[in-house]
Write an enzyme that holds these catalytic residues in place. Structure first.
Site, PDB file in Angstrom:
ATOM      1  N   ASP A 116       0.830  -1.174   0.000  1.00  7.99           N
ATOM      2  CA  ASP A 116       0.127  -0.153   0.169  1.00  7.99           C
ATOM      3  C   ASP A 116       0.894   1.218  -0.169  1.00  7.99           C
ATOM      4  O   ASP A 116       1.380   1.585   1.031  1.00  7.99           O
ATOM      5  CB  ASP A 116      -0.749   0.034   1.327  1.00  7.99           C
ATOM      6  CG  ASP A 116      -1.741   1.210   1.460  1.00  7.99           C
ATOM      7  OD1 ASP A 116      -1.667   2.095   0.271  1.00  7.99           O
ATOM      8  OD2 ASP A 116      -2.374   1.560   2.458  1.00  7.99           O
ATOM      9  N   GLU A 130      -0.624  10.647   0.816  1.00 11.17           N
ATOM     10  CA  GLU A 130      -1.984  10.161   0.902  1.00 11.17           C
ATOM     11  C   GLU A 130      -2.182   9.786   2.158  1.00 11.17           C
ATOM     12  O   GLU A 130      -3.376   9.601   2.790  1.00 11.17           O
ATOM     13  CB  GLU A 130      -2.138   8.877   0.033  1.00 11.17           C
ATOM     14  CG  GLU A 130      -3.474   8.312  -0.213  1.00 11.17           C
ATOM     15  CD  GLU A 130      -3.731   7.297   0.599  1.00 11.17           C
ATOM     16  OE1 GLU A 130      -5.019   6.840   0.520  1.00 11.17           O
ATOM     17  OE2 GLU A 130      -3.172   6.779   1.628  1.00 11.17           O
TER      18      GLU A 130
HETATM   19 ZN   LIG Z   1      -3.217   3.312   0.094  1.00 12.06          ZN
END
Ligand SMILES: [Zn+2]
Length: 355
Positions: A183, A215
């Site tokens: 991720d 993010e």
């Molecule tokens: Zn992510």
């Protein structure tokens, strides 16, 4: 062309997974990506926040933004004890229970790396009631083997130095890999492979690839990138929560491994336009790509920021299911990765039908 991940793809995943890129400190990841996408794009630039924005010009006026975030969750040195131990603050959504007893890599002011251990008191000296409870984050410390604050500072470590949990990328078997930061390095890899697969094709839409910063600390980079790109349509490419493991009821399993790319119908940051979800399902059906609908409403993504920036855009999320994200390592199936690239490539070829 049918897309198959080869040794080159595996190497790409390994390089991206092992790169250091805590939120706000994405330079190493960005440089790696710049080198790789250069042959596939018409132009690229780095904006004030550090987003890498690359364009592939199409025949028409419409713009498709494909976004993947470069940053990973990590830590920042918050205090250096007289005795040389480091205290740290989280950057991104950590589960404090799973942090103790891992090895850490700290980036120094000169760009070097120092290894350390997140120490805990040994069980022998804990009272029975202390063994029952997780250690609060503020009680944890990093031990780099130093004996004084001066020694730490000489290494180039100061308040604000970023750190990640150290974990090598490994292939567990033919189809399963494990590593840190999937991720969203897996999303970065999907985006790179998509650009590669489309490099000799003429497209109707202009593709604006955004490799986003920050993010994990609030969808920050994608917001300013979308303002500059002004997309008509956008997809965030993610490595998302798979929880198909013992003890988790199906209603709390957002996605499962082996069922192909996951399409978001709603998460905590957006509700994609239903016609986009329908269109993606149609593309998957036509191309015979397995896919799954992600059980809502878990997680939030750059698509939420993109959808609401400027004039707004039709935005959605396509994810590779990954188990154990937001922990020191995660695990995914290469066939899910492969199917995700195929879906994003097919979508990019046809997406003007939606506009
Ligand atoms: Zn992510």
């Amino acid at each position: 062309m049918r897309y198959e991940p080869g040794e080159e793809t595996l190497q790409l995943l390994r390089t991206l997974s092992e790169a250091f890129g805590v939120a706000g400190f994405e330079d190493e990841v960005r440089t790696l990506i710049q080198e790789r996408i250069e042959p596939y794009v018409d132009e690229m630039r780095v904006d004030a926040l550090g987003n890498l924005i690359a364009y592939r010009r199409g025949r028409g006026e419409r713009v498709l933004m494909l976004d993947a975030h470069m940053d990973e969750i990590g830590f920042m040195v918050s205090y250096i004890e007289e005795g040389g131990f480091l205290r740290f603050a989280p950057l991104g959504g950590w589960d404090a229970r799973i942090i103790p007893s891992h090895a850490l890599t700290i980036k120094t002011s000169s760009g070097g790396f120092v290894k350390g251990a997140i120490g805990t008191p040994p069980p022998h000296i804990l009272k029975p009631e202390e063994r029952e409870k997780p250690f609060p984050l503020e009680e944890l410390f990093v031990d780099i083997g130093a004996t004084s604050r001066e020694e730490v500072e000489k290494l180039g470590i100061r308040i604000g130095s970023p750190a990640v949990i150290a974990y090598p990328f490994e292939r567990l078997n033919e189809d399963v890999v494990m590593g840190k930061a999937l991720d969203d390095r897996v999303g970065c890899a999907v985006l790179i492979e998509t650009l590669r697969a489309l490099k000799d094709e003429e497209l109707e839409v202009t593709v604006a690839a955004n490799f986003a910063v920050c993010e994990e600390v609030g969808l920050r980079g994608a917001r300013t990138a979308a303002f500059q790109i002004e997309p008509d349509l956008a997809l965030a490419l993610e490595g998302t929560v798979a929880a198909d493991v013992p003890g988790v009821p199906p209603t709390r399993q957002p996605t499962a491994l082996g069922k192909g790319p996951a399409l978001t119908v709603a998460d905590r940051s957006l509700i994609p336009h239903p016609k986009l979800v329908e269109f993606l399902l149609g593309v998957a059906r036509d191309e015979e790509i397995p896919c799954q609908l992600k059980v809502p409403p878990f997680g939030s993504t750059d698509a939420g920021a993109i959808q609401q920036t400027g004039k707004g855009a039709i935005a959605g999320v396509v994810s590779v299911p990954c188990r154990y994200i937001h922990s020191p390592f995660s695990l995914m199936r290469l066939e899910d990765f492969q199917h995700t690239v195929r879906l994003v490539v097919a979508f990019t070829r046809r997406c003007q039908e939606l506009l």
